[in-house]
Design a protein around this motif. Structure first.
Motif, PDB file in Angstrom:
ATOM      1  N   THR A  13       0.840  -1.197   0.000  1.00  0.00           N
ATOM      2  CA  THR A  13       0.000   0.000   0.000  1.00  0.00           C
ATOM      3  C   THR A  13       0.876   1.248   0.000  1.00  0.00           C
ATOM      4  O   THR A  13       2.028   1.203   0.444  1.00  0.00           O
ATOM      5  CB  THR A  13      -0.910   0.022   1.239  1.00  0.00           C
ATOM      6  OG1 THR A  13      -0.092   0.118   2.394  1.00  0.00           O
ATOM      7  CG2 THR A  13      -1.788  -1.221   1.308  1.00  0.00           C
ATOM      8  N   PRO A  14       0.341   2.384  -0.470  1.00  0.00           N
ATOM      9  CA  PRO A  14       1.137   3.617  -0.466  1.00  0.00           C
ATOM     10  C   PRO A  14       1.620   4.015   0.927  1.00  0.00           C
ATOM     11  O   PRO A  14       2.765   4.433   1.101  1.00  0.00           O
ATOM     12  CB  PRO A  14       0.178   4.658  -1.044  1.00  0.00           C
ATOM     13  CG  PRO A  14      -0.748   3.879  -1.911  1.00  0.00           C
ATOM     14  CD  PRO A  14      -0.919   2.560  -1.201  1.00  0.00           C
ATOM     15  N   SER A  15       0.781   3.859   1.943  1.00  0.00           N
ATOM     16  CA  SER A  15       1.212   4.246   3.292  1.00  0.00           C
ATOM     17  C   SER A  15       2.313   3.328   3.812  1.00  0.00           C
ATOM     18  O   SER A  15       3.243   3.778   4.481  1.00  0.00           O
ATOM     19  CB  SER A  15       0.024   4.249   4.253  1.00  0.00           C
ATOM     20  OG  SER A  15      -0.541   2.963   4.361  1.00  0.00           O
ATOM     21  N   ARG A  16       2.239   2.049   3.489  1.00  0.00           N
ATOM     22  CA  ARG A  16       3.293   1.121   3.907  1.00  0.00           C
ATOM     23  C   ARG A  16       4.608   1.450   3.190  1.00  0.00           C
ATOM     24  O   ARG A  16       5.680   1.404   3.791  1.00  0.00           O
ATOM     25  CB  ARG A  16       2.869  -0.315   3.611  1.00  0.00           C
ATOM     26  CG  ARG A  16       3.813  -1.328   4.160  1.00  0.00           C
ATOM     27  CD  ARG A  16       3.252  -2.718   4.036  1.00  0.00           C
ATOM     28  NE  ARG A  16       4.234  -3.663   4.516  1.00  0.00           N
ATOM     29  CZ  ARG A  16       4.130  -4.958   4.377  1.00  0.00           C
ATOM     30  NH1 ARG A  16       3.083  -5.477   3.789  1.00  0.00           N
ATOM     31  NH2 ARG A  16       5.063  -5.754   4.824  1.00  0.00           N
ATOM     32  N   LEU A  17       4.523   1.793   1.911  1.00  0.00           N
ATOM     33  CA  LEU A  17       5.710   2.191   1.165  1.00  0.00           C
ATOM     34  C   LEU A  17       6.327   3.449   1.769  1.00  0.00           C
ATOM     35  O   LEU A  17       7.536   3.524   1.980  1.00  0.00           O
ATOM     36  CB  LEU A  17       5.360   2.429  -0.301  1.00  0.00           C
ATOM     37  CG  LEU A  17       6.490   2.991  -1.163  1.00  0.00           C
ATOM     38  CD1 LEU A  17       7.625   1.983  -1.283  1.00  0.00           C
ATOM     39  CD2 LEU A  17       5.969   3.369  -2.531  1.00  0.00           C
ATOM     40  N   GLU A  18       5.500   4.431   2.081  1.00  0.00           N
ATOM     41  CA  GLU A  18       6.008   5.677   2.674  1.00  0.00           C
ATOM     42  C   GLU A  18       6.687   5.420   4.011  1.00  0.00           C
ATOM     43  O   GLU A  18       7.762   5.960   4.281  1.00  0.00           O
ATOM     44  CB  GLU A  18       4.860   6.673   2.848  1.00  0.00           C
ATOM     45  CG  GLU A  18       4.311   7.186   1.539  1.00  0.00           C
ATOM     46  CD  GLU A  18       2.988   7.901   1.692  1.00  0.00           C
ATOM     47  OE1 GLU A  18       2.587   8.568   0.735  1.00  0.00           O
ATOM     48  OE2 GLU A  18       2.347   7.785   2.761  1.00  0.00           O
ATOM     49  N   ARG A  19       6.094   4.589   4.840  1.00  0.00           N
ATOM     50  CA  ARG A  19       6.706   4.266   6.141  1.00  0.00           C
ATOM     51  C   ARG A  19       8.037   3.536   5.954  1.00  0.00           C
ATOM     52  O   ARG A  19       9.006   3.796   6.658  1.00  0.00           O
ATOM     53  CB  ARG A  19       5.750   3.423   6.984  1.00  0.00           C
ATOM     54  CG  ARG A  19       4.594   4.225   7.554  1.00  0.00           C
ATOM     55  CD  ARG A  19       3.832   3.454   8.628  1.00  0.00           C
ATOM     56  NE  ARG A  19       3.450   2.107   8.227  1.00  0.00           N
ATOM     57  CZ  ARG A  19       2.313   1.786   7.630  1.00  0.00           C
ATOM     58  NH1 ARG A  19       1.442   2.713   7.347  1.00  0.00           N
ATOM     59  NH2 ARG A  19       2.048   0.533   7.328  1.00  0.00           N
ATOM     60  N   SER A  20       8.075   2.624   4.984  1.00  0.00           N
ATOM     61  CA  SER A  20       9.303   1.879   4.720  1.00  0.00           C
ATOM     62  C   SER A  20      10.423   2.804   4.244  1.00  0.00           C
ATOM     63  O   SER A  20      11.561   2.703   4.701  1.00  0.00           O
ATOM     64  CB  SER A  20       9.028   0.793   3.678  1.00  0.00           C
ATOM     65  OG  SER A  20      10.185   0.088   3.382  1.00  0.00           O
ATOM     66  N   VAL A  21      10.097   3.716   3.327  1.00  0.00           N
ATOM     67  CA  VAL A  21      11.097   4.663   2.822  1.00  0.00           C
ATOM     68  C   VAL A  21      11.565   5.577   3.950  1.00  0.00           C
ATOM     69  O   VAL A  21      12.762   5.842   4.103  1.00  0.00           O
ATOM     70  CB  VAL A  21      10.530   5.477   1.636  1.00  0.00           C
ATOM     71  CG1 VAL A  21      11.466   6.605   1.255  1.00  0.00           C
ATOM     72  CG2 VAL A  21      10.288   4.561   0.449  1.00  0.00           C
ATOM     73  N   ALA A  22      10.639   6.058   4.766  1.00  0.00           N
ATOM     74  CA  ALA A  22      11.004   6.927   5.885  1.00  0.00           C
ATOM     75  C   ALA A  22      11.917   6.207   6.870  1.00  0.00           C
ATOM     76  O   ALA A  22      12.897   6.776   7.364  1.00  0.00           O
ATOM     77  CB  ALA A  22       9.739   7.420   6.590  1.00  0.00           C
ATOM     78  N   ARG A  23      11.623   4.946   7.145  1.00  0.00           N
ATOM     79  CA  ARG A  23      12.448   4.161   8.061  1.00  0.00           C
ATOM     80  C   ARG A  23      13.849   3.965   7.493  1.00  0.00           C
ATOM     81  O   ARG A  23      14.843   4.098   8.197  1.00  0.00           O
ATOM     82  CB  ARG A  23      11.755   2.817   8.316  1.00  0.00           C
ATOM     83  CG  ARG A  23      12.211   2.115   9.543  1.00  0.00           C
ATOM     84  CD  ARG A  23      11.378   0.873   9.897  1.00  0.00           C
ATOM     85  NE  ARG A  23      10.847   0.114   8.775  1.00  0.00           N
ATOM     86  CZ  ARG A  23       9.555   0.078   8.437  1.00  0.00           C
ATOM     87  NH1 ARG A  23       8.661   0.760   9.129  1.00  0.00           N
ATOM     88  NH2 ARG A  23       9.153  -0.638   7.418  1.00  0.00           N
ATOM     89  N   ARG A  24      13.939   3.672   6.199  1.00  0.00           N
ATOM     90  CA  ARG A  24      15.241   3.436   5.552  1.00  0.00           C
ATOM     91  C   ARG A  24      16.088   4.700   5.453  1.00  0.00           C
ATOM     92  O   ARG A  24      17.290   4.663   5.615  1.00  0.00           O
ATOM     93  CB  ARG A  24      15.055   2.863   4.150  1.00  0.00           C
ATOM     94  CG  ARG A  24      14.524   1.468   4.112  1.00  0.00           C
ATOM     95  CD  ARG A  24      15.663   0.495   4.266  1.00  0.00           C
ATOM     96  NE  ARG A  24      15.168  -0.856   4.242  1.00  0.00           N
ATOM     97  CZ  ARG A  24      15.662  -1.791   3.492  1.00  0.00           C
ATOM     98  NH1 ARG A  24      16.651  -1.540   2.698  1.00  0.00           N
ATOM     99  NH2 ARG A  24      15.178  -3.001   3.554  1.00  0.00           N
ATOM    100  N   THR A  25      15.442   5.825   5.130  1.00  0.00           N
ATOM    101  CA  THR A  25      16.197   7.065   4.918  1.00  0.00           C
ATOM    102  C   THR A  25      16.398   7.862   6.193  1.00  0.00           C
ATOM    103  O   THR A  25      17.279   8.707   6.254  1.00  0.00           O
ATOM    104  CB  THR A  25      15.488   7.968   3.890  1.00  0.00           C
ATOM    105  OG1 THR A  25      14.213   8.349   4.399  1.00  0.00           O
ATOM    106  CG2 THR A  25      15.355   7.274   2.551  1.00  0.00           C
ATOM    107  N   GLY A  26      15.541   7.622   7.197  1.00  0.00           N
ATOM    108  CA  GLY A  26      15.631   8.388   8.433  1.00  0.00           C
ATOM    109  C   GLY A  26      14.928   9.735   8.351  1.00  0.00           C
ATOM    110  O   GLY A  26      14.995  10.531   9.280  1.00  0.00           O
ATOM    111  N   ASP A  27      14.261  10.003   7.233  1.00  0.00           N
ATOM    112  CA  ASP A  27      13.526  11.257   7.069  1.00  0.00           C
ATOM    113  C   ASP A  27      12.159  11.153   7.728  1.00  0.00           C
ATOM    114  O   ASP A  27      11.600  10.061   7.850  1.00  0.00           O
ATOM    115  CB  ASP A  27      13.323  11.576   5.582  1.00  0.00           C
ATOM    116  CG  ASP A  27      14.615  11.923   4.885  1.00  0.00           C
ATOM    117  OD1 ASP A  27      15.446  12.595   5.518  1.00  0.00           O
ATOM    118  OD2 ASP A  27      14.785  11.530   3.714  1.00  0.00           O
ATOM    119  N   PRO A  28      11.599  12.299   8.146  1.00  0.00           N
ATOM    120  CA  PRO A  28      10.248  12.276   8.716  1.00  0.00           C
ATOM    121  C   PRO A  28       9.232  11.808   7.674  1.00  0.00           C
ATOM    122  O   PRO A  28       9.387  12.056   6.476  1.00  0.00           O
ATOM    123  CB  PRO A  28       9.986  13.739   9.104  1.00  0.00           C
ATOM    124  CG  PRO A  28      11.323  14.383   9.151  1.00  0.00           C
ATOM    125  CD  PRO A  28      12.201  13.626   8.203  1.00  0.00           C
TER     126      PRO A  28
END
Length: 101
Positions: free
Chosen positions: A2-17
């Motif tokens: 899902t888009p929200s799961r993708l966003e959370r995954s990217v945020a976790r990997r990059t460390g960005d809010p």
């Protein structure tokens, strides 16, 4: 994914809010992943230090209790729920995570 799961995954990997990632507009790639055969799939776990996909060797009695990251030069414990499938095999070409739909 899902888009929200993708966003959370990217945020976790990059460390960005998460708000920054949402503004950037990440979206899942369209289409289904190519079909893989069972022998193309291997178990892996994400390194808690660098986030790299670490192969977990298979054994007759199940996966080992520790996984070793070559990038960080560390071994770490993981929970069975953290395992995921990747394909194709490690070392052949770049691998990718395989998500169930």
């Amino acid at each position: 994914m899902t888009p929200s799961r993708l966003e959370r995954s990217v945020a976790r990997r990059t460390g960005d809010p998460l708000a920054v990632i949402r503004r950037l507009g990440f979206q899942p790639r369209p289409g289904r992943p190519e079909d893989l055969e069972a022998e193309d799939l291997h178990l892996a776990v994400a390194c808690p230090f660098c986030g790299a996909d670490v192969p977990v060797p298979s054994a007759p009695c199940g996966p080992p209790a520790l996984a070793g990251c070559g990038r960080c030069d560390v071994e770490f414990e993981y929970a069975p729920a953290e395992l995921f499938a990747v394909g194709p095999g490690f070392g052949a070409r770049p691998h990718r995570r395989v998500y169930a739909e």
